[in-house]
Every structure is written in C-alpha cells, then in structure tokens.
Design an enzyme around this catalytic site. Sequence first.
Site, short mmCIF file in Angstrom:
data_model
loop_
_atom_site.label_atom_id
_atom_site.label_comp_id
_atom_site.label_asym_id
_atom_site.label_seq_id
_atom_site.Cartn_x
_atom_site.Cartn_y
_atom_site.Cartn_z
N CYS A 2 0.83 -1.19 0.00
CA CYS A 2 0.00 0.00 0.00
C CYS A 2 0.88 1.25 0.00
O CYS A 2 1.85 1.33 0.76
CB CYS A 2 -0.94 0.08 1.18
SG CYS A 2 -2.11 -1.26 1.26
N ARG A 27 4.26 -0.36 -4.76
CA ARG A 27 3.99 -0.92 -3.43
C ARG A 27 2.72 -1.76 -3.40
O ARG A 27 2.51 -2.55 -2.48
CB ARG A 27 3.87 0.21 -2.40
CG ARG A 27 5.10 1.04 -2.27
CD ARG A 27 4.87 2.14 -1.28
NE ARG A 27 4.75 1.61 0.06
CZ ARG A 27 5.78 1.40 0.88
NH1 ARG A 27 6.99 1.69 0.49
NH2 ARG A 27 5.60 0.92 2.07
N TRP A 73 -2.59 -2.80 -1.71
CA TRP A 73 -2.27 -4.22 -1.83
C TRP A 73 -3.17 -4.90 -0.80
O TRP A 73 -2.99 -4.73 0.40
CB TRP A 73 -0.79 -4.46 -1.52
CG TRP A 73 -0.36 -5.87 -1.78
CD1 TRP A 73 0.11 -6.38 -2.96
CD2 TRP A 73 -0.36 -6.96 -0.85
NE1 TRP A 73 0.39 -7.71 -2.82
CE2 TRP A 73 0.12 -8.11 -1.54
CE3 TRP A 73 -0.72 -7.10 0.50
CZ2 TRP A 73 0.25 -9.35 -0.93
CZ3 TRP A 73 -0.59 -8.35 1.10
CH2 TRP A 73 -0.11 -9.45 0.39
N ASN A 99 -2.07 1.83 5.56
CA ASN A 99 -1.20 0.74 5.12
C ASN A 99 -0.92 -0.10 6.36
O ASN A 99 -0.43 0.41 7.35
CB ASN A 99 0.11 1.34 4.56
CG ASN A 99 1.17 0.30 4.30
OD1 ASN A 99 0.88 -0.88 4.16
ND2 ASN A 99 2.42 0.75 4.22
N GLY A 100 -1.27 -1.39 6.30
CA GLY A 100 -1.02 -2.24 7.47
C GLY A 100 -2.22 -3.10 7.78
O GLY A 100 -3.13 -3.25 6.96
N GLU A 485 17.92 -17.93 -6.75
CA GLU A 485 17.53 -16.57 -7.12
C GLU A 485 17.07 -16.51 -8.58
O GLU A 485 16.09 -15.83 -8.91
CB GLU A 485 18.70 -15.60 -6.85
CG GLU A 485 18.50 -14.18 -7.28
CD GLU A 485 17.33 -13.46 -6.62
OE1 GLU A 485 16.71 -14.01 -5.69
OE2 GLU A 485 17.01 -12.35 -7.08
N LYS A 489 13.38 -15.27 -9.72
CA LYS A 489 13.17 -14.19 -10.70
C LYS A 489 12.19 -14.64 -11.76
O LYS A 489 11.25 -13.92 -12.10
CB LYS A 489 14.48 -13.78 -11.40
CG LYS A 489 15.47 -12.98 -10.60
CD LYS A 489 15.07 -11.56 -10.31
CE LYS A 489 14.23 -11.44 -9.09
NZ LYS A 489 14.78 -11.37 -7.78
N GLU A 492 8.47 -15.20 -10.31
CA GLU A 492 7.70 -14.04 -9.83
C GLU A 492 7.27 -13.11 -10.96
O GLU A 492 6.26 -12.44 -10.85
CB GLU A 492 8.44 -13.28 -8.72
CG GLU A 492 9.63 -12.50 -9.14
CD GLU A 492 10.29 -11.75 -7.98
OE1 GLU A 492 9.59 -11.34 -7.05
OE2 GLU A 492 11.52 -11.59 -8.02
N HIS A 508 18.08 -36.73 -6.03
CA HIS A 508 17.25 -37.15 -4.89
C HIS A 508 15.78 -36.77 -5.08
O HIS A 508 15.04 -36.65 -4.12
CB HIS A 508 17.82 -36.56 -3.60
CG HIS A 508 19.22 -36.99 -3.35
ND1 HIS A 508 19.54 -38.22 -2.84
CD2 HIS A 508 20.41 -36.38 -3.62
CE1 HIS A 508 20.87 -38.35 -2.77
NE2 HIS A 508 21.40 -37.24 -3.24
N LYS A 607 6.24 -4.45 -3.62
CA LYS A 607 7.68 -4.27 -3.45
C LYS A 607 8.12 -4.41 -1.99
O LYS A 607 9.14 -5.01 -1.71
CB LYS A 607 8.08 -2.90 -4.00
CG LYS A 607 9.56 -2.59 -3.92
CD LYS A 607 10.34 -3.45 -4.89
CE LYS A 607 11.83 -3.20 -4.83
NZ LYS A 607 12.57 -4.29 -5.48
#
Length: 612
Positions: A2, A27, A73, A99-100, A485, A489, A492, A508, A607
């Site tokens: 947010c 955000r 968000w 926000n929260g 990583e 990438k 996402e 395995h 983000k």
Amino acid sequence: MCGIVGYIGNKEAFPIIIKGLRRLEYRGYDSAGVALLNGDLTVYKKVGKVSELEKVTDNHQLTANIGIGHTRWATHGEPNDVNAHPHLSQSGNLAIIHNGIIENYAVIKEVLVKRGYIFHSDTDTEVLVNLIEEIKKQENTTIDEAVRIALNEVVGAYAIVVIDKTNPDILVAARKGSPLVLGIGDNEFYIASDASPIIEYTTNVIYLDDQELAIVNRNGQFTIKTLQNVEKSYAIQKLEMTLEAIEKGGFDHFMLKEIYEQPKAIADSLRGRINAQQGWIKLGGLDEYINRIDKAKRFIITACGTSWHSGLIGEYLIEDLARVPVEVEYASEFRYRNPVINETDVVIAISQSGETADTLAAIELAKDRQALIYGICNVSGSSIARNTHAGSYTHAGPEIGVASTKAFSTQICILTLIALQIAIQKGTITTSKFREILYELENIPKKIEEVLKLDAQIKELAAIYKDANNFLYLGRGYNFPVALEGALKLKEISYIHAEGYPAAEMKHGPIALIDEAMPVVFLATNKSAYEKIVSNIQEVKARKGKIIAVVNKGDKQISELADHVIEVPETEEVLSPLISIVPLQLLAYHIAIMRGCNVDQPRNLAKSVTVE
Ligand code: AGP
C-alpha cells in the site's frame, strides 16, 4: 505494501497526489483512490491501477488544497471499488488511508455495530476510521486527539493519514510498523510511504518513528508527538535521492533499467570502502563494533526472498573466508520458532526496503536476546536501518521494479566486504589472497558490463523457451543460491513454475521431472565444482532435458554438452554470484515480456512487504 500520499498547502492537491500514487504504485496496485477536501469531502476510488482512478476522476471538479491518496495491496477484503481506500467514516466527515493490518478489528467492529455503525467494506480500515469518529464524538475532542486515543486501542501495524471535514486546516498522520515520511515545504506538507512522491517538491524530510503522530497545519506549523501524548523533538533530514533515479531513464521497464544499473550500483556500493592497491576495506558500520564482531561465536543472517538468497551467499562467504559459523534464517520462521540466540551472536538482517515486517520482527527478537544486530539495507532512514545497532547501506539507488536485481548484487558486495574484513582481522586469509579478491571486486562492474552485452543472445534464448511450463536451475557451492535466485526471478515475473536446487540434489527427487520439455539452467562458472557439474549435466542430457549452461568464457567441455551456453567473464570463485546472476535476471525479464507479463508490477506481489 500500500502506498500512501497526502498533501496540505496552497497548491492543487490532486495532481501532486496522482503523481505521487504513480510513483508509489510499485507498493501495491490492486486499487487506488483519493479524497479531496474543499468544503465537501469527496472520495474517488477504483479497482485496478492508478490509470483506472484517473479515468474516474476525468471531467470532475478536483480543486482542493488538501487531499490524501492510496494505492492498495489487499489484505482484508478482495480488491474492488468498495474495499479501495480512502474510507469515509459513517458521518462522512472523516476520510482515512491506511497501510497495514489492524489485528483486533473484529472486536472493535462488534462494539461499533452495537452503537449503530454500518459498514460497507470488508476492510479493517473502515473499522479504524469509525473508531476515530466514535472517540471524537464521545470525548468531544479534536481529530488529532481522537486519532491518538484510537491508536492506543488498536493492535497491529499501520501508517495512516486522516482528513477531517470539520477541521480543514490539518492532516493527521501516524505510524507503527509501516513507514511514513513527512516532507516539509514552504508552508506546505507532503506525507508519503517513501520519499519518491516528495523529492520533486522538497528535500527536507522527517522519518516518523513507530508510535508517533504528525499533526501538520496549513499555516506551515507541525507537531510530532507520541501515542502517549508526549511532544517529540525531531531531526529534519536532507534527501539524497534524485528525481532521475526514480524514473525509467529511456528503459521500457524499471527492472531492465535496474539490471543495467548494476555496474554503477556495485561501484557506488564499493566507493570509499575498498582500496585494492593499498589493501584495505573500510566499512563504517563495521568499524564501530569491530571488537564485538570479531569475537562473535556465530553469525545469524535473517531476511526474506531475494535478500535471503544473498544471505545464503553471505553464509558461504563468511564461513569460507572468515571461518566463523553462520546460520541463515527466513525471518518469518526465525521470529516464531523460539531460536537459540546468544549475546555472543551477531545477527545480520538484510533488506532492500528496510521495511519488511518479518525481518523487523526478527530483529526485535534478537535484540531482546542481547545479540548485536547489523543491518544491510538499501533505503536510507528505513525502519530496519534505524532499528539496528550498526549497519551498512548498499547504495544501490532506488529499486522500483518489484523483482529485486541491483539490491541483490549490492547486498552480496557488502557481505563480501564483511567476510573479508573479519577474515583479514582473524588471519584466516592471506594478505595476497585478500588483495586479489579486492582487485577483482574493483573489476566486477566492468565484467558485468560485458555480461550485459549478451542481452541479445539471452533474448533469443528467451524466445525459444518462453512457453515452457517448468524450469529447473542448478548450481553448486557459491552458485547454488544463484540457482535459487534465478528460479525466483523467473517465477515471480513470468509465472512459470521454476525450482532452484543444489545440482547434486537433483538425483534425490527433481530428476524425475526431467524430460525433453524441461529446460535446465546450469550455473557452471565455479572451478572447484566443475567436474561435478559436468557429471550433473550428463545426467540431464541422458534424460533429454534441454541444457542452458552459464559458463566461463572459452569453456570447451560444457559447450559440447549443452544445448546453449552463455559465456561470461571468469572471476574469483567467491565473487562468481555477482556475474552469474546477471544472465538469469535478463532471461527472466525477456521471457516475462514475451509472455505479456507486467514485469515491474507482477500479479499479487508488492515491493515492500510491510505485513507479516
Ligand atoms: C524479490 O524479487 C522479491 N520481490 C522479494 O522476494 C523481496 O526480496 C523480499 O520481499 C524481501 O524484501 P526486502 O529485501 O525489501 O526485505
């Protein structure tokens, strides 16, 4: 998560707020809204991006010198027009952006419902604004006092800004656990989740601390006080960020710009901190606590997502070079699993944003147990930067693409410096090796420039594999975290399922997935594991998997085995992640673009994850 922006002054609020929301859109981008106060308190809000909100506001009278805006968000309630912020109180006199998460919203709502409040949305935020209204009424008090009392009753995390129609000369803002910056202009104030909406108008800012309220007045006065009603002194800081740094600068996407910025970001991160010729490292944050760090019996690295991956590389570096045991912990697990933390431990918390809720909570836990906390953050003045005993900024510059790229490489740089510094101090590395690594570190930006020249080749590869349903990334040693990583990438931003594994672990389990449709990306730049990784490539080849190998320039053996090779400049093994990650970032970027994905704002992501 947010984005919040508020303005009070003599300018037109709407254009400032809309521009600010566009800058904060990274955000959260489920919905957006704005409230403007000009006699009437008018709210416009819409599900979708800020551009959708602009369509709604087109052709409306938007004149006002005070307003608040929000990009969401979703936490409580699905993304739709009703759940979008701002939320009005029952009387329509108060508007709030938040926000929260208010954790005890259900109990408060029950009480308010009994008192006749009707709720229209599924959000905790609508509960909060009505709680403030109820307190204001019951206590017959001012808006700032009602906000203060209300916030003493809520449990959870928040950054909020409130407008009161009956007091059109003030904005009230407060934070706990979510960031808030106050920009101080000429008889005007800007409030935002980060400095990006503010930088265009003023460089004078105050970062609010947790449990603080800011009451800003149209005549240029302001007060900062605690939730206990104690007035606080404050330090006005100068923003160092430039407007240029938060714009795309000719690139199609922030992510691509940030991948290309890596040579500069790394050079900035190392500037003034190393000198290979003279053979020294000077990491400000480290110096101050060097005795305690040197005596550390153990390092615990805690972080989330990409920052956790750089933490894994930190483990390899510190154990390899400095011979001190390291544990790497997902912050979200660490904080809840009652870990053993001793006074002799040093906890390194890594976070690009410096606002990640789980990492912050992990820091608090480790602090309570008397460990020394060292932060590695990118955003100056962020909560993590302010809640650690010592630390280093990565100096990567603003990272706006949701997929972290240059933050990752600069975090690795700082971890390398930490490992080297402890190693030289402890005598676990020879002076000549120490210098060799420093020389090579200084060369890394140039070598990354070379990798970036492979962009066209990587784009061709992306075209071949863009329709794959799965990808496997395999690496050993320093390249194992790079495999993780690379997979993160890809998944996402392109929504292709991808797994990163230590190459030897493939046997395995994951080997069962391999068939002629499976692209397998091998990271084969580390010499110490070369023969082993060749064997792993053979195993995939025998099962008809498609092999894409990142190899050192001039490699012959793997080039003959692989379907495709990406040749990168060789470097010191301990620095190899800084080189081998770059082709993987570019591969993910091009595949996502070819699949029509929004790489800067991938679905469901935000983000900075300020809720747990
Ligand atoms: C990386 O591409 C992600 N967007 C995400 O995993 C991120 O690294 C994570 O949320 C941690 O963020 P931080 O570094 O700001 O704490």
